[in-house]
Design a protein around this motif. Structure first.
Motif, PDB file in Angstrom:
ATOM      1  N   LEU A  61       5.369  -3.769  13.377  1.00  0.00           N
ATOM      2  CA  LEU A  61       5.058  -2.828  12.403  1.00  0.00           C
ATOM      3  C   LEU A  61       6.032  -1.674  12.367  1.00  0.00           C
ATOM      4  N   LYS A  62       6.354  -0.912  11.212  1.00  0.00           N
ATOM      5  CA  LYS A  62       7.054   0.418  10.914  1.00  0.00           C
ATOM      6  C   LYS A  62       6.353   0.880  10.038  1.00  0.00           C
ATOM      7  N   LEU A  63       6.047   2.324  10.280  1.00  0.00           N
ATOM      8  CA  LEU A  63       5.238   3.188   9.533  1.00  0.00           C
ATOM      9  C   LEU A  63       6.094   3.516   8.248  1.00  0.00           C
ATOM     10  N   ILE A  64       5.487   3.446   7.119  1.00  0.00           N
ATOM     11  CA  ILE A  64       6.262   3.738   5.734  1.00  0.00           C
ATOM     12  C   ILE A  64       5.545   5.194   5.198  1.00  0.00           C
ATOM     13  N   CYS A  65       4.210   5.234   5.405  1.00  0.00           N
ATOM     14  CA  CYS A  65       3.517   6.278   4.790  1.00  0.00           C
ATOM     15  C   CYS A  65       2.174   6.274   5.334  1.00  0.00           C
ATOM     16  N   ARG A  66       1.745   7.747   5.717  1.00  0.00           N
ATOM     17  CA  ARG A  66       0.294   7.828   6.177  1.00  0.00           C
ATOM     18  C   ARG A  66      -0.755   7.656   5.024  1.00  0.00           C
ATOM     19  N   GLU A  67      -1.858   7.354   5.454  1.00  0.00           N
ATOM     20  CA  GLU A  67      -3.016   7.138   4.447  1.00  0.00           C
ATOM     21  C   GLU A  67      -3.279   8.330   3.563  1.00  0.00           C
ATOM     22  N   GLN A  68      -3.246   9.582   3.819  1.00  0.00           N
ATOM     23  CA  GLN A  68      -3.501  10.614   3.039  1.00  0.00           C
ATOM     24  C   GLN A  68      -2.449  10.786   1.865  1.00  0.00           C
ATOM     25  N   PHE A  69      -1.131  10.156   2.204  1.00  0.00           N
ATOM     26  CA  PHE A  69      -0.039  10.366   1.152  1.00  0.00           C
ATOM     27  C   PHE A  69       0.300   8.911   0.420  1.00  0.00           C
ATOM     28  N   ALA A  70      -0.445   7.873   0.710  1.00  0.00           N
ATOM     29  CA  ALA A  70      -0.255   6.619   0.324  1.00  0.00           C
ATOM     30  C   ALA A  70      -0.236   6.630  -1.459  1.00  0.00           C
ATOM     31  N   GLU A  71      -1.402   7.170  -1.906  1.00  0.00           N
ATOM     32  CA  GLU A  71      -1.675   7.128  -3.450  1.00  0.00           C
ATOM     33  C   GLU A  71      -0.092   7.551  -4.005  1.00  0.00           C
ATOM     34  N   ASP A  72       0.064   8.933  -3.621  1.00  0.00           N
ATOM     35  CA  ASP A  72       1.461   9.500  -4.012  1.00  0.00           C
ATOM     36  C   ASP A  72       2.655   8.983  -4.035  1.00  0.00           C
ATOM     37  N   TYR A  73       2.724   7.994  -2.988  1.00  0.00           N
ATOM     38  CA  TYR A  73       3.777   7.334  -2.473  1.00  0.00           C
ATOM     39  C   TYR A  73       3.982   6.062  -3.577  1.00  0.00           C
ATOM     40  N   LEU A  74       2.842   5.527  -3.744  1.00  0.00           N
ATOM     41  CA  LEU A  74       2.580   4.271  -4.753  1.00  0.00           C
ATOM     42  C   LEU A  74       2.845   4.563  -6.133  1.00  0.00           C
ATOM     43  N   LEU A  75       2.653   5.910  -6.529  1.00  0.00           N
ATOM     44  CA  LEU A  75       2.859   6.141  -7.866  1.00  0.00           C
ATOM     45  C   LEU A  75       4.340   6.384  -8.112  1.00  0.00           C
ATOM     46  N   ASP A  76       5.360   6.643  -7.169  1.00  0.00           N
ATOM     47  CA  ASP A  76       6.733   6.627  -7.373  1.00  0.00           C
ATOM     48  C   ASP A  76       7.350   5.437  -6.770  1.00  0.00           C
TER      49      ASP A  76
END
Length: 170
Positions: A61-76
């Protein structure tokens, strides 16, 4: 053993190019074999876009985004040309292509209420019948006791009364 990734993090997996997954859960595995003990972490993942399930080791596995920023990441996140599932794992979208209508769920609920009501009535009738039988038996023993004044009939009547009390408590 502390895993590198937390539940809700978004990760990429080796061998699944251009796909992203949620970390759903993780397990610490301690394996003992004849040549020694190995410890590792295994993750259960869900594809963010199409819901495919996947198990993977921490090293894949490779980290893309931490849980607390996941929603913002997916919006874009650009979902154009997102790859289709490639493994033989179960895809939720294939199992439940569409949800049932509200009306059909309501009809099922009405049917279940009717069945439950009928079952409750039937059980109540059976319990009443059983209690009536015990009362008849009690009255018979008490009549016999009154007629013959034999203590054995009184003892049997008391035993039936005990059964009646037990049935009433249940």
């Amino acid at each position: 053993m502390k895993p590198k990734f937390a539940i809700g993090d978004i990760v990429a997996v080796d061998g699944y190019k251009d796909r992203i997954f949620y970390v759903e859960s993780w397990s610490e595995i301690k394996r003992t074999e004849e040549w020694g003990v190995s410890e590792y972490v295994e993750f259960e993942l869900t594809d963010v876009i199409n819901g495919e399930f996947l198990d993977a080791f921490e090293t894949d596995l490779k980290l893309i985004c931490r849980e607390q920023f996941a929603e913002d990441y997916l919006l874009d996140y650009d979902m154009t040309n997102y790859p289709e599932p490639t493994s033989t794992e179960i895809n939720i979208a294939d199992i439940f292509p569409s949800l049932p209508s509200v009306e059909s769920v309501a009809e099922i609920g009405k049917g279940l209420k009717k069945v439950a009501s009928n079952m409750a009535k039937k059980k109540a009738k059976e319990e009443a019948k059983q209690i009536d039988g015990l009362l008849d038996e009690y009255n018979d023993y008490m009549r016999l006791y009154a007629t013959f004044e034999d203590a054995e009939y009184k003892t049997k009547a008391d035993g039936v009364m005990t059964k009646l009390r037990r049935e009433a408590d249940e």
